[in-house]
Design an enzyme around this catalytic site. Structure first.
Site, PDB file in Angstrom:
ATOM      1  N   ASP A 116       0.834  -1.189   0.000  1.00  0.00           N
ATOM      2  CA  ASP A 116       0.000   0.000   0.000  1.00  0.00           C
ATOM      3  C   ASP A 116       0.874   1.245   0.000  1.00  0.00           C
ATOM      4  O   ASP A 116       1.879   1.307   0.727  1.00  0.00           O
ATOM      5  CB  ASP A 116      -0.907   0.020   1.241  1.00  0.00           C
ATOM      6  CG  ASP A 116      -2.327  -0.352   0.918  1.00  0.00           C
ATOM      7  OD1 ASP A 116      -3.178   0.540   0.956  1.00  0.00           O
ATOM      8  OD2 ASP A 116      -2.586  -1.533   0.619  1.00  0.00           O
ATOM      9  N   ASP A 146      -3.333   4.368  -2.216  1.00  0.00           N
ATOM     10  CA  ASP A 146      -4.444   4.759  -1.354  1.00  0.00           C
ATOM     11  C   ASP A 146      -5.012   6.110  -1.776  1.00  0.00           C
ATOM     12  O   ASP A 146      -4.263   7.043  -2.083  1.00  0.00           O
ATOM     13  CB  ASP A 146      -3.934   4.828   0.094  1.00  0.00           C
ATOM     14  CG  ASP A 146      -5.042   4.996   1.110  1.00  0.00           C
ATOM     15  OD1 ASP A 146      -5.971   4.179   1.111  1.00  0.00           O
ATOM     16  OD2 ASP A 146      -4.958   5.944   1.913  1.00  0.00           O
ATOM     17  N   GLU A 181      -6.829   3.460  -5.697  1.00  0.00           N
ATOM     18  CA  GLU A 181      -8.133   3.521  -5.037  1.00  0.00           C
ATOM     19  C   GLU A 181      -8.804   4.805  -5.516  1.00  0.00           C
ATOM     20  O   GLU A 181      -8.328   5.895  -5.226  1.00  0.00           O
ATOM     21  CB  GLU A 181      -7.956   3.532  -3.520  1.00  0.00           C
ATOM     22  CG  GLU A 181      -9.278   3.607  -2.772  1.00  0.00           C
ATOM     23  CD  GLU A 181      -9.098   3.838  -1.284  1.00  0.00           C
ATOM     24  OE1 GLU A 181      -9.942   3.359  -0.507  1.00  0.00           O
ATOM     25  OE2 GLU A 181      -8.127   4.519  -0.896  1.00  0.00           O
ATOM     26  N   HIS A 237     -10.590  -4.687   2.603  1.00  0.00           N
ATOM     27  CA  HIS A 237     -10.499  -4.486   4.049  1.00  0.00           C
ATOM     28  C   HIS A 237     -11.471  -3.441   4.571  1.00  0.00           C
ATOM     29  O   HIS A 237     -11.607  -3.285   5.786  1.00  0.00           O
ATOM     30  CB  HIS A 237      -9.079  -4.073   4.416  1.00  0.00           C
ATOM     31  CG  HIS A 237      -8.676  -2.764   3.825  1.00  0.00           C
ATOM     32  ND1 HIS A 237      -8.513  -2.574   2.474  1.00  0.00           N
ATOM     33  CD2 HIS A 237      -8.426  -1.555   4.395  1.00  0.00           C
ATOM     34  CE1 HIS A 237      -8.181  -1.322   2.238  1.00  0.00           C
ATOM     35  NE2 HIS A 237      -8.125  -0.672   3.382  1.00  0.00           N
ATOM     36  N   ASP A 238     -12.151  -2.714   3.682  1.00  0.00           N
ATOM     37  CA  ASP A 238     -13.072  -1.651   4.091  1.00  0.00           C
ATOM     38  C   ASP A 238     -14.538  -2.012   3.886  1.00  0.00           C
ATOM     39  O   ASP A 238     -15.402  -1.144   4.027  1.00  0.00           O
ATOM     40  CB  ASP A 238     -12.782  -0.370   3.294  1.00  0.00           C
ATOM     41  CG  ASP A 238     -11.548   0.357   3.784  1.00  0.00           C
ATOM     42  OD1 ASP A 238     -11.200   0.209   4.970  1.00  0.00           O
ATOM     43  OD2 ASP A 238     -10.929   1.082   2.979  1.00  0.00           O
TER      44      ASP A 238
END
Length: 582
Positions: free
Chosen positions: A98, A205, A263, A338-339
């Protein structure tokens, strides 16, 4: 950015996202770590994974970066990461990390200098603004922007008498990308440091939030219950974002052949997404477009769950499958991270008699879609959302807990309102994906040997849903089906990974039928998204032959005389895939 041609290695890759805190604990402290990941590297290779994506290793469980060149100590050391990189490469796998460069921790040395005084050389490395005042003299933030974790995006600093911007937690101040010196420091510390150690690229990110412009206006009021309002229209896809990304490639990524997956929230227009992912634009290899995982989220706040129907999901899939056709762009395939809540619970049924079949249904769908495929840890065994009965005290996610507290305060503890909030969190909350990985039926799901237990409660169903059990069940398990589908996807990559997408009967609220075309090859997929039998018509491709289904006896049914022709009767939550060559 890596080569954007059809044979770019990352287009055919199967990627697996790891959330380190919840994957595997190697030292018995209750928290997952890098040596724990290393201990399971052969499991990932056996699954068919090509790329291991490790989420932040650096207070929002890793997204609070205090030093880009170090590892969060409970996770391990830089040497542990070097060992993991080497282990992946030895097995023919690649590894991406990330890249969190919209913000740092407030404990980062850069921010400590920035807040030390208004004339510090690093003051302009972050975004500082003076307060404004109401008519009665009350001090107010520079704007009414709402942060992702509730409350204002602005935090007042008593020492210097100004506010700093943080789109996320107050411990995560936003970097000022308008400052060239800041950008160059980011390229050195956050990127070159790890690329030189052998990482193959980055998941970037909140990649479209670096350019916020220089004007800070109040956001429109869409929820009058709150002072703070959603303001993404002012900080997402800003005026210099494409310039910044091209610079990042020119100065850093192109020199390493690194792959990037961005993202990209708040970007529903395919033409605007293409600006990021076209190879000729030299910005990103691909992006995560979040429409599919945003299904069910409320307009005013994501945790106001809204009921939805299947045509919505089908339209989203079709939109992001077709937007790259005729272009030099590329897309991704995913429905968990993960979100987000678990896909079995969100899009199908996690009832005891349904959940395994539904997990296979989603596997079949995803493995037949064009783009680079991303799995999230536990998806391959069909992990499901937290139990409905869990109280807020079991939740650990800052966003969820803050929202619950805010709603409790504003509704004065209204039981009906808070029940609705808890139902929304149980479906959409980030904790659903962050429960410890379920490795076995041993204590704490085999995730840790810590007597006190893991950092977060394990799922109540870990004895029924775990890796060890599914390995023993072989191909009939969800894990076995995923392995089979990954192999099948790779064997037929020409049509499944690269083929053109075509959808049928889009208004049907029960079934999803789509086809894939590549040269003279055709694939057809029929999916029943209900708990009842449904009749479906196959695409009129001609010569379709059944290849795989999520019921063990699907092949036998295909041989029965009554199912000749284009119509099929699908059982509850059944999916089938067919191939044909012209």
């Amino acid at each position: 950015m890596a080569d954007g041609s059809r044979d770019a290695w990352w287009k055919d890759a199967i990627c697996y996202q790891i959330y380190p805190a919840s994957f595997m604990d190697s030292n018995g402290d209750g928290l997952g770590d890098i040596p724990g990941i290393l201990s399971k590297i052969d499991y990932l290779k056996d699954l068919g994974i090509d790329v291991v994506w490790v989420s932040p290793i650096k207070v929002d469980m890793g997204y609070d970066i205090s030093d880009y060149e170090k590892v969060y100590p409970p996770y391990g050391t830089v040497k542990d990461m070097e060992d993991l990189i080497e282990a992946c490469h030895q097995r023919g796998m690649k590894i991406i990390l990330d890249l969190v460069i919209n913000h740092t921790s407030d404990q980062h040395a850069w921010f400590k200098e920035s807040r030390s005084s208004k004339d510090n050389p690093k003051r302009d490395w972050y975004i500082w603004r003076p307060p404004r005042y109401a008519e009665d003299g009350t001090r107010l933030p520079p704007t009414n922007w709402r942060s992702y974790f509730s409350g204002s995006t602005w935090e007042f600093d008593e020492h210097t008498g100004e506010y700093y911007l943080h789109l996320f937690a107050k411990e995560q101040p936003d970097l000022n990308w308008e400052n060239e010196e800041t950008r160059n420091a980011i390229y050195d510390s956050a990127m070159r440091f790890w690329l030189d150690k052998g990482v193959d690229g980055f998941r970037v990110d909140c990649v479209n939030m670096y350019s916020k412009g220089v004007e800070f206006k109040d956001a429109p009021i869409v929820d009058p219950r709150f002072y703070e309002q959603p303001a993404w229209l002012y900080y997402a896809n800003g005026p210099r974002i494409h310039e910044f990304l091209r610079e990042m490639n020119e100065k850093v990524l192109n020199h390493y052949g690194a792959v990037t997956v961005g993202e990209l929230p708040h970007t529903p227009d395919p033409n605007k997404v293409l600006q990021y992912v076209r190879a000729s634009e030299k910005q990103l290899s691909m992006v995560f477009q979040f429409d599919i995982v945003d299904i069910g989220q409320g307009r005013e706040h994501k945790y106001h769950f809204q009921e939805w129907k299947l045509p919505l999901l089908k339209g989203i899939v079709a939109k992001w499958q077709q937007f790259i056709e005729g272009t030099d762009g590329w897309t991704t395939v995913f429905c968990e991270n993960h979100d987000q809540g678990r896909s079995v619970s969100r899009y199908t049924s996690d009832a005891p008699g349904d959940r395994a079949r539904c997990a296979k249904l989603l596997s079949l769908m995803l493995c037949a879609l064009t783009g680079t495929l991303f799995l999230y840890q536990g998806q391959e065994i069909g992990m499901v959302n937290v139990p409905r009965a869990w109280p807020i005290e079991y939740y650990r996610d800052i966003e969820s807990v803050n929202f619950y507290r805010a709603m409790a305060a504003r509704t004065r503890g209204d039981p009906a309102e808070l029940d609705y909030v808890m139902r929304s969190l149980q479906i959409l909350g980030r904790d659903n994906a962050r429960l410890p990985m379920q490795w076995s039926a041993a204590a704490h799901a085999g995730f840790t040997e810590c007597e006190a237990g893991p950092w977060m409660r394990v799922h109540d169903l870990y004895r029924e849903i775990n890796v060890e059990r599914q390995v023993s069940e072989g191909e009939g398990s969800v894990l076995g089906f995923w392995k089979r589908m990954i192999r099948f996807r790779k064997e037929h990559a020409d049509v499944l990974v690269h083929g053109a997408f075509e959808a049928f009967a889009m208004e049907d609220e029960s079934t999803f039928v789509f086809g894939k075309r590549a040269g003279g090859k055709r694939a057809a997929v029929v999916l029943n998204f209900t708990g009842d039998e449904q009749a479906v018509a196959l695409p009129e491709y001609g010569g379709l032959e059944f290849k795989v289904g999520n019921y063990d006896d699907a092949a036998e049914l295909e041989r029965r005389a009554e199912e000749r022709g284009g119509t099929r009767t699908l059982r509850p939550w059944e999916g089938r895939l067919y191939l044909a060559s012209c």
